[in-house]
Design a protein around this motif. Structure first.
Motif, PDB file in Angstrom:
ATOM      1  N   ASP A  24       0.811  -1.224   0.000  1.00 37.97           N
ATOM      2  CA  ASP A  24       0.000   0.000   0.000  1.00 37.97           C
ATOM      3  C   ASP A  24       0.839   1.267   0.000  1.00 37.97           C
ATOM      4  O   ASP A  24       0.330   2.347  -0.337  1.00 37.97           O
ATOM      5  CB  ASP A  24      -0.938   0.018   1.213  1.00 37.97           C
ATOM      6  N   LYS A  55       0.917  -6.312   8.498  1.00 35.71           N
ATOM      7  CA  LYS A  55      -0.196  -5.374   8.634  1.00 35.71           C
ATOM      8  C   LYS A  55       0.094  -4.375   9.758  1.00 35.71           C
ATOM      9  O   LYS A  55       0.429  -4.776  10.879  1.00 35.71           O
ATOM     10  CB  LYS A  55      -1.503  -6.112   8.935  1.00 35.71           C
ATOM     11  N   ASP A  77      -8.918  -4.337   5.101  1.00 35.58           N
ATOM     12  CA  ASP A  77      -8.213  -5.039   4.019  1.00 35.58           C
ATOM     13  C   ASP A  77      -8.881  -6.363   3.678  1.00 35.58           C
ATOM     14  O   ASP A  77      -8.662  -6.913   2.591  1.00 35.58           O
ATOM     15  CB  ASP A  77      -6.755  -5.270   4.400  1.00 35.58           C
ATOM     16  N   ILE A  78      -9.699  -6.893   4.597  1.00 32.44           N
ATOM     17  CA  ILE A  78     -10.446  -8.126   4.337  1.00 32.44           C
ATOM     18  C   ILE A  78     -11.801  -7.798   3.710  1.00 32.44           C
ATOM     19  O   ILE A  78     -12.299  -8.522   2.852  1.00 32.44           O
ATOM     20  CB  ILE A  78     -10.654  -8.931   5.638  1.00 32.44           C
ATOM     21  N   TYR A  80     -12.505  -5.269   1.782  1.00 32.53           N
ATOM     22  CA  TYR A  80     -12.372  -4.733   0.424  1.00 32.53           C
ATOM     23  C   TYR A  80     -11.112  -5.276  -0.243  1.00 32.53           C
ATOM     24  O   TYR A  80     -10.056  -5.351   0.376  1.00 32.53           O
ATOM     25  CB  TYR A  80     -12.302  -3.203   0.454  1.00 32.53           C
ATOM     26  N   LYS A  81     -11.233  -5.634  -1.505  1.00 29.07           N
ATOM     27  CA  LYS A  81     -10.098  -6.078  -2.309  1.00 29.07           C
ATOM     28  C   LYS A  81     -10.092  -5.273  -3.606  1.00 29.07           C
ATOM     29  O   LYS A  81     -11.073  -5.283  -4.352  1.00 29.07           O
ATOM     30  CB  LYS A  81     -10.207  -7.576  -2.638  1.00 29.07           C
ATOM     31  N   ASN A  82      -9.000  -4.569  -3.839  1.00 28.30           N
ATOM     32  CA  ASN A  82      -8.869  -3.752  -5.057  1.00 28.30           C
ATOM     33  C   ASN A  82     -10.050  -2.799  -5.234  1.00 28.30           C
ATOM     34  O   ASN A  82     -10.535  -2.575  -6.352  1.00 28.30           O
ATOM     35  CB  ASN A  82      -8.750  -4.654  -6.294  1.00 28.30           C
ATOM     36  N   ASN A  84     -13.078  -3.225  -4.329  1.00 29.29           N
ATOM     37  CA  ASN A  84     -14.372  -3.901  -4.441  1.00 29.29           C
ATOM     38  C   ASN A  84     -14.764  -4.543  -3.114  1.00 29.29           C
ATOM     39  O   ASN A  84     -13.907  -5.016  -2.371  1.00 29.29           O
ATOM     40  CB  ASN A  84     -14.313  -4.979  -5.525  1.00 29.29           C
ATOM     41  N   GLU A  86     -15.659  -7.197  -0.615  1.00 31.69           N
ATOM     42  CA  GLU A  86     -15.324  -8.613  -0.534  1.00 31.69           C
ATOM     43  C   GLU A  86     -16.085  -9.307   0.602  1.00 31.69           C
ATOM     44  O   GLU A  86     -16.422 -10.478   0.519  1.00 31.69           O
ATOM     45  CB  GLU A  86     -13.811  -8.761  -0.309  1.00 31.69           C
TER      46      GLU A  86
END
Length: 241
Positions: A24, A55, A77-78, A80-82, A84, A86
């Motif tokens: 990131d 992390k 971070d779990i 949302y991925k890219n 989108n 999740e």
């Protein structure tokens, strides 16, 4: 500006409470070993907190010391991925915000479309629940309601009656399209969830939309939920006892 200074500057540009990884930071891959060393030093200094392998987050500082990130930021971070969606927070993680209980839980529960083992984040247990329905910004509030119906006996510091009344109130705030989608999503939940949802919808005056739920249930099966006729007058139509 040295590499260490560039790394520090990039870290400082990240919002406090936001969990991030080396990727990131957007720095050259050949710097990664230097980045690991620099981040490790920042953790020792207290300007960063490491919550899991790879992390980190930059804590907000109050008069009482570092403030841990919000539940959503802790697991962002779990979720949302890219960019989108999740996963989504559910059950214990949202019952207080839904007005179902005032009790806080240190356990974080996330719904995902795949199986994932329990992890620990910053001293909190993060559990995962398999969700067979699609997970989108549109379906998340509906899935949270269905999950709450599924685990209605597990909602702490309240009664099933109070939970039914509060969930009925939330469902009344949905428009017809949302109710139709709620029913569609419910088809992948256990029969007792569909039965209790149907009784609540009928009690709310949405009985014209409940035929699909009725047809999905075995007419001979009874559902032992423990709710009174006074709280849910329509329960007998759905064989709820």
């Amino acid at each position: 500006m040295t590499a260490a200074q560039q790394i520090a500057k990039r870290v400082e540009s990240i919002d406090t409470d936001r969990v991030f990884s080396i990727v990131d930071l957007g720095l050259p891959a050949e710097w990664w070993e230097n980045i690991r060393v620099k981040l490790s030093r920042m953790v020792k200094l207290g300007t960063l907190v490491k919550i899991a392998p790879g992390k980190y987050y930059r804590p907000r500082i109050s008069i009482l010391g570092p403030v841990p990130p919000s539940t959503e930021n802790l697991v962002r971070d779990i979720l949302y991925k890219n960019g989108n969606v999740e996963g989504y927070l559910t059950t214990y993680s949202v019952w207080d915000s839904m007005g179902l209980t005032t009790q806080f839980s240190s356990t974080v529960v996330i719904g995902l479309n795949y199986r994932k083992d329990t992890i620990n984040r910053d001293g909190r247990v993060v559990q995962f629940m398999l969700q067979p329905n699609r997970i989108t910004t549109e379906t998340i509030p509906l899935l949270q309601v269905l999950d709450s119906i599924k685990f209605i006996k597990s909602i702490p510091d309240t009664s099933i009656a109070n939970s039914v009344e509060r969930l009925s109130e939330i469902i009344r705030s949905f428009d017809d399209n949302q109710v139709k989608l709620l029913i569609e999503l419910a088809m992948k939940y256990p029969p007792r969830v569909r039965a209790l949802l149907g009784a609540m919808l009928e009690n709310n005056g949405n009985d014209a939309l409940t035929s699909a739920l009725h047809k999905s249930l075995n007419p001979l099966t009874e559902y032992r939920i423990g709710i009174s006729d006074e709280t849910l007058p329509t329960k007998q139509n759905w064989r709820i006892v």
